[in-house]
Design a protein around this motif. Structure first.
Motif, PDB file in Angstrom:
ATOM      1  N   ARG A  29      24.726  -5.652   3.625  1.00  0.00           N
ATOM      2  CA  ARG A  29      26.026  -5.378   4.245  1.00  0.00           C
ATOM      3  C   ARG A  29      27.132  -5.351   3.189  1.00  0.00           C
ATOM      4  O   ARG A  29      28.035  -4.529   3.232  1.00  0.00           O
ATOM      5  N   ASP A  43      27.719  -0.945   8.314  1.00  0.00           N
ATOM      6  CA  ASP A  43      26.696  -1.618   9.119  1.00  0.00           C
ATOM      7  C   ASP A  43      25.686  -0.625   9.690  1.00  0.00           C
ATOM      8  O   ASP A  43      24.498  -0.937   9.808  1.00  0.00           O
ATOM      9  N   ASP A  44      26.158   0.560  10.064  1.00  0.00           N
ATOM     10  CA  ASP A  44      25.221   1.605  10.502  1.00  0.00           C
ATOM     11  C   ASP A  44      24.225   1.912   9.387  1.00  0.00           C
ATOM     12  O   ASP A  44      23.026   2.088   9.630  1.00  0.00           O
ATOM     13  N   GLN A  47      21.678  -0.812   9.131  1.00  0.00           N
ATOM     14  CA  GLN A  47      20.671  -0.719  10.202  1.00  0.00           C
ATOM     15  C   GLN A  47      19.641   0.368   9.883  1.00  0.00           C
ATOM     16  O   GLN A  47      18.434   0.176  10.064  1.00  0.00           O
TER      17      GLN A  47
ATOM     18  N   PHE B  50      22.451  -6.789  14.542  1.00  0.00           N
ATOM     19  CA  PHE B  50      21.346  -6.968  13.599  1.00  0.00           C
ATOM     20  C   PHE B  50      20.243  -7.843  14.195  1.00  0.00           C
ATOM     21  O   PHE B  50      19.066  -7.612  13.946  1.00  0.00           O
ATOM     22  N   LEU B  53      18.342  -5.648  16.442  1.00  0.00           N
ATOM     23  CA  LEU B  53      17.464  -4.755  15.689  1.00  0.00           C
ATOM     24  C   LEU B  53      16.238  -5.497  15.173  1.00  0.00           C
ATOM     25  O   LEU B  53      15.116  -4.985  15.252  1.00  0.00           O
TER      26      LEU B  53
END
Lengths: 205, 62
Positions: A29, A43-44, A47, B50, B53
């Motif tokens: 991050r 953050d995308d 992920q 998160f 996920l």
């Protein structure tokens, strides 16, 4: 060491992998936030990185650095997304509220937001080099591996990035919000082709 | 900080080329800010997205 090429890892090694992956998320991050200006986009990107890392987990060698391994993936995802023009270079102003405490040898505090904006104007390859070495604490050798280039190249990029930021800060030419981000975006796109060449090789190993 | 020290710092930061070739690069005054920028994100609590996920990764692995 035996390698099971037939498919699934054992439950244990998957659990180990996931635990290590979880531990590096804060670092992913932070790296992503330094690369792109907006927290939500960063953050995308993280992920996306986690999903790719999970899909490629059979290629991770236990005992090696999960942080370095995932940074390569994140970096590739970032460069790909930049190509698709997904990041508009908008700046997250929540960071503007944070003020850096002045270092001992410095009279004026630097706003972290100013520093981040200045960072975003750097060409992508210099920005990532400085982030890896100057913020992430990687050695030049590790940074060179992550970026798929020579150690001397990383040293040169870090040196140039520092010189540029020092000059901007001392001369008071840190860009204001929107104009600087546009400049940053242009600079990124300009250098993208050169950067992604070496980078893909590293990722495909 | 004395004027002399300040001048020295300015002069040093204007000649990064020499430092680069030495391999040992001196960190500029704002270097701590860069680390702080990074660390401030590292220390943020992990957003729920998160955790969601990660739990999906579990399912996918089975």
């Amino acid at each position: 060491m035996s390698k099971d090429r037939s498919g699934d890892r054992s439950g244990d090694s998957s659990a180990d992998f996931k635990r290590e992956l979880t531990q590096v998320i804060p670092h992913l991050r932070a790296f992503a936030r330094g690369l792109c200006g907006r927290a939500d986009m960063a953050d995308d990107l993280v992920q996306e990185t986690l999903l790719k890392a999970w899909a490629a987990r059979d290629r991770f060698e236990p005992g090696t650095s999960m942080r370095a391994w995932t940074f390569v993936i994140l970096r590739n995802a970032y460069l790909t997304d930049m190509r698709r023009n997904r990041f508009r270079g908008e700046y997250d102003e929540t960071l503007a509220e944070r003020i850096l405490t002045a270092p001992a040898d410095q009279e004026e505090p630097i706003h972290l937001a100013d520093l981040h904006r200045a960072l975003l104007t750097l060409p992508a390859e210099r920005r990532e080099a400085l982030l890896l070495v100057g913020a992430g604490g990687f050695s030049y050798e590790e940074a060179a591996q992550i970026c798929g280039c020579a150690v001397g190249t990383i040293k040169s990029r870090v040196g140039r990035a520092r010189a540029t930021l020092s000059a901007m800060i001392e001369d008071g030419t840190v860009p204001q919000r929107s104009s600087g981000d546009k400049a940053a975006h242009r600079a990124i796109l300009q250098e993208l082709d050169q950067v992604s060449t070496g980078n893909r090789k590293a990722a495909m190993r | 900080m004395s004027e002399a020290r300040k001048d020295h710092r300015k002069a040093a930061s204007k000649q990064p080329g020499d430092k680069e070739r030495n391999g040992e690069q001196r960190e500029p005054g704002w270097a701590a800010g860069l680390k702080k920028l990074y660390d401030s994100v590292v220390e943020e609590p992990l957003p729920d997205a998160f955790k969601d996920l990660l739990s999906r990764l579990d399912d996918a692995g089975k």
